[in-house]
Design an enzyme around this catalytic site. Sequence first.
Site, PDB file in Angstrom:
ATOM      1  N   ASP A 189       0.874  -1.183   0.000  1.00 27.82           N
ATOM      2  CA  ASP A 189       0.000   0.000   0.000  1.00 27.82           C
ATOM      3  C   ASP A 189       0.904   1.224   0.000  1.00 27.82           C
ATOM      4  O   ASP A 189       1.767   1.338   0.883  1.00 27.82           O
ATOM      5  CB  ASP A 189      -0.865   0.039   1.260  1.00 27.82           C
ATOM      6  N   ASP A 225     -15.775  -3.168   0.516  1.00 26.41           N
ATOM      7  CA  ASP A 225     -15.131  -2.780   1.774  1.00 26.41           C
ATOM      8  C   ASP A 225     -16.238  -2.384   2.746  1.00 26.41           C
ATOM      9  O   ASP A 225     -16.967  -1.424   2.478  1.00 26.41           O
ATOM     10  CB  ASP A 225     -14.182  -1.599   1.523  1.00 26.41           C
TER      11      ASP A 225
HETATM   12  O1  LIG Z   1      -7.555  -1.016  -1.275  1.00 23.20           O
HETATM   13  C1  LIG Z   1      -7.943   0.163  -1.160  1.00 23.20           C
HETATM   14  O2  LIG Z   1      -8.401   0.790  -2.139  1.00 23.20           O
HETATM   15  C2  LIG Z   1      -7.857   0.876   0.170  1.00 23.20           C
HETATM   16  C3  LIG Z   1      -8.431   2.129   0.297  1.00 23.20           C
HETATM   17  C4  LIG Z   1      -8.361   2.790   1.523  1.00 23.20           C
HETATM   18  C5  LIG Z   1      -7.731   2.223   2.620  1.00 23.20           C
HETATM   19  C6  LIG Z   1      -7.153   0.956   2.487  1.00 23.20           C
HETATM   20  C7  LIG Z   1      -7.215   0.290   1.271  1.00 23.20           C
HETATM   21  N1  LIG Z   1      -6.666  -0.944   1.116  1.00 23.20           N
HETATM   22  C8  LIG Z   1      -6.022  -1.666   2.160  1.00 23.20           C
HETATM   23  C9  LIG Z   1      -5.568  -2.979   1.685  1.00 23.20           C
HETATM   24  O3  LIG Z   1      -5.819  -3.443   0.610  1.00 23.20           O
HETATM   25  C10 LIG Z   1      -4.674  -3.767   2.645  1.00 23.20           C
HETATM   26  O4  LIG Z   1      -3.435  -3.912   2.022  1.00 23.20           O
HETATM   27  C11 LIG Z   1      -5.209  -5.133   2.901  1.00 23.20           C
HETATM   28  O5  LIG Z   1      -6.539  -5.068   3.328  1.00 23.20           O
HETATM   29  C12 LIG Z   1      -4.311  -5.900   3.907  1.00 23.20           C
HETATM   30  O6  LIG Z   1      -4.760  -5.756   5.239  1.00 23.20           O
HETATM   31  P1  LIG Z   1      -3.908  -6.340   6.489  1.00 23.20           P
HETATM   32  O7  LIG Z   1      -3.459  -7.722   6.128  1.00 23.20           O
HETATM   33  O8  LIG Z   1      -4.877  -6.334   7.648  1.00 23.20           O
HETATM   34  O9  LIG Z   1      -2.747  -5.415   6.695  1.00 23.20           O
END
Ligand SMILES: O=C(O)c1ccccc1NCC(=O)[C@H](O)[C@H](O)COP(=O)(O)O
EC number: 5.3.1.16
Length: 243
Positions: free
Chosen positions: A13, A132
Site C-alpha cells: 500500500d 469494503d
Molecule cells: O484497497 C484500497 O483501495 C484501500 C483504500 C483505503 C484504505 C485501504 C485500502 N486498502 C487496504 C488494503 O488493501 C490492505 O493492504 C489489505 O486489506 C491488507 O490488510 P492487512 O493484512 O490487515 O494489513
Amino acid sequence: MRSNRLELLPAVDVRDGQAVRLVHGESGSETSYGDPMEAALAWQRAGAEWLHLVDLDAAFGTGDNREQIAEVARAMDLRVELSGGIRDDASLSAALATGCARVNLGTAALETPEWVAKVIAEHGDLIAVGLDVRGTTLRGRGWTRDGGDLYETLARLDSEGCARYVVTDIAKDGTLQGPNLELLRNVCAATEKPVVASGGVSSLDDLRALATLVPEGVEGAIVGKALYAKAFTLEEALEAVSV
Ligand SMILES: O=C(O)c1ccccc1NCC(=O)[C@H](O)[C@H](O)COP(=O)(O)O
C-alpha cells in the site's frame, strides 16, 4: 475450474511514496515500511504469485503515486492486482497500461454504477470489485463514506457479470486480529463468483482457516501487516496453504 489452493497476495500500500500499513484504513494511522519497489521485489523473491498494489493517495483523494506504482507493476514478473482511486476511463486506462493482471474498483461501484457495468462488460476478468464494509454497509472514497448495502450491491454486480470480489472487513484491516470468516462465508453464500479475502490476517492459522473456505468460494487472501510485522514469512505462508 476453481483451484483448491488458497492464493496469497502480499500487499504493498503506497502513501506519499512509501510502503505503509494503516489501521482500519484510517488516514493518519500509517506505519511506514520504506521503498514500495523493495517491498514488492522482496515478496517476488520469496515466491509470491500475486502482488496487491494500492495507491492510497488516489483512494483518499490526496494526490496519487501513479508513476511509482506503474514502475513497480512493470518491474514485476508476477501478477499484479492494482487498487486505489480507479474511478474513470483515464485512471482505468492508466492502470491497465501497466500490464497488471486485474484492477480493483471500489468507490466507482458505489458512485458510478453505469460506468462500472460498462467496464465489466468491456474487460471481464480484468475487473474485480472491492467490497469494503463496516458491518454490512459499504464504504467508498478511501473507506471514509457510506455507500449502500453489501448484499444489494453484490446482487447488482453479479447481475452485471462482475467476475470477482475483494472483500474487506474494515474493522479488521491492519489490526492483526484475524479475518472475519463469518462475513466471508456469508458473501460466498450470496455469490457464485470467487472472493478474495482482505484484512486482519495475523498468523499462519488464519491462513489455514481461510484455506478451509476455498470450497465455499474464497479464492485468495491479501496479507499486509502480518508480513511487515514479521509475524511469519511469505515462504512460511505459501507452505502453510500448499496442498
Ligand atoms: O484497497 C484500497 O483501495 C484501500 C483504500 C483505503 C484504505 C485501504 C485500502 N486498502 C487496504 C488494503 O488493501 C490492505 O493492504 C489489505 O486489506 C491488507 O490488510 P492487512 O493484512 O490487515 O494489513
